[in-house]
Design a protein around this motif. Structure first.
Motif, PDB file in Angstrom:
ATOM      1  N   ASP A  42      -5.181  44.958  -0.647  1.00 29.93           N
ATOM      2  CA  ASP A  42      -6.392  44.775   1.142  1.00 29.93           C
ATOM      3  C   ASP A  42      -7.465  42.933   0.444  1.00 29.93           C
ATOM      4  O   ASP A  42      -8.240  43.406   0.231  1.00 29.93           O
ATOM      5  CB  ASP A  42      -7.476  45.823   1.356  1.00 29.93           C
ATOM      6  N   ALA A  43      -7.644  42.723   1.919  1.00 28.86           N
ATOM      7  CA  ALA A  43      -8.282  41.764   1.979  1.00 28.86           C
ATOM      8  C   ALA A  43     -10.390  42.540   2.148  1.00 28.86           C
ATOM      9  O   ALA A  43     -10.333  42.074   0.898  1.00 28.86           O
ATOM     10  CB  ALA A  43      -9.226  41.711   3.499  1.00 28.86           C
ATOM     11  N   ARG A 125      -2.761  37.130   4.233  1.00 27.91           N
ATOM     12  CA  ARG A 125      -2.055  37.391   3.083  1.00 27.91           C
ATOM     13  C   ARG A 125      -0.568  36.704   3.472  1.00 27.91           C
ATOM     14  O   ARG A 125      -0.057  36.566   4.533  1.00 27.91           O
ATOM     15  CB  ARG A 125      -1.110  39.146   3.341  1.00 27.91           C
ATOM     16  N   TRP A 130      -3.083  38.922  -1.085  1.00 27.60           N
ATOM     17  CA  TRP A 130      -4.093  37.798   0.462  1.00 27.60           C
ATOM     18  C   TRP A 130      -5.187  36.858  -0.496  1.00 27.60           C
ATOM     19  O   TRP A 130      -5.202  36.741  -1.598  1.00 27.60           O
ATOM     20  CB  TRP A 130      -5.044  39.092   0.261  1.00 27.60           C
TER      21      TRP A 130
END
Length: 138
Positions: A42-43, A125, A130
């Motif tokens: 994830d970011a 993404r 990402w």
């Protein structure tokens, strides 16, 4: 293998459910040291790993995780900079392919002067991975 508490803590400051610092290898190290096999999920994880890469002066990882349209040709580090800590203020998934992370990173320059970098970063993404796009100072 040494107990997790005996291993060096990850510079990003992420903790487990008991609020113990995660070791580098179990935190950002898996993304930095195994970039091709283990993308950040994830970011926020990518942002934390990028902070850790700045601490370690790992330009190759930083450039590889920068979205191609915004990636600089090269990255230089300020000699004598010491990164002192990271605080993630918010992780905002906007949709399946866009997210923002607000953070404060503290550092001390070669003269001993302290600085705070407060930024809201944008992430994209692409093909399951990402990338950092850019950031706005707050």
């Amino acid at each position: 293998m040494p107990a997790a508490s005996a291993l060096p803590a990850c510079p990003c400051g992420r903790t487990d459910s008991r609020r113990r610092a995660l070791p580098y290898a179990q935190c950002c190290g898996r993304y930095i040291d195994h970039f091709a096999q283990c993308p950040a999920p994830d970011a926020e994880s990518l942002m934390r790993s990028r902070y850790t890469a700045f601490v370690r002066e790992d330009a190759a990882y930083l450039l590889a995780t920068w979205q191609a349209a915004h990636r600089p040709a090269r990255l230089d580090f300020e000699p004598g900079t010491r990164w002192l800590g990271l605080q993630v203020r918010a992780h905002l998934p906007l949709d399946e392919t866009h997210a923002e992370v607000e953070f404060v990173a503290r550092q001390r320059d070669a003269t001993g002067r302290a600085h705070r970098l407060h930024e809201r970063s944008r992430f994209l993404r692409e093909q399951g991975r990402w990338y950092y796009v850019d950031g706005k100072l707050i």
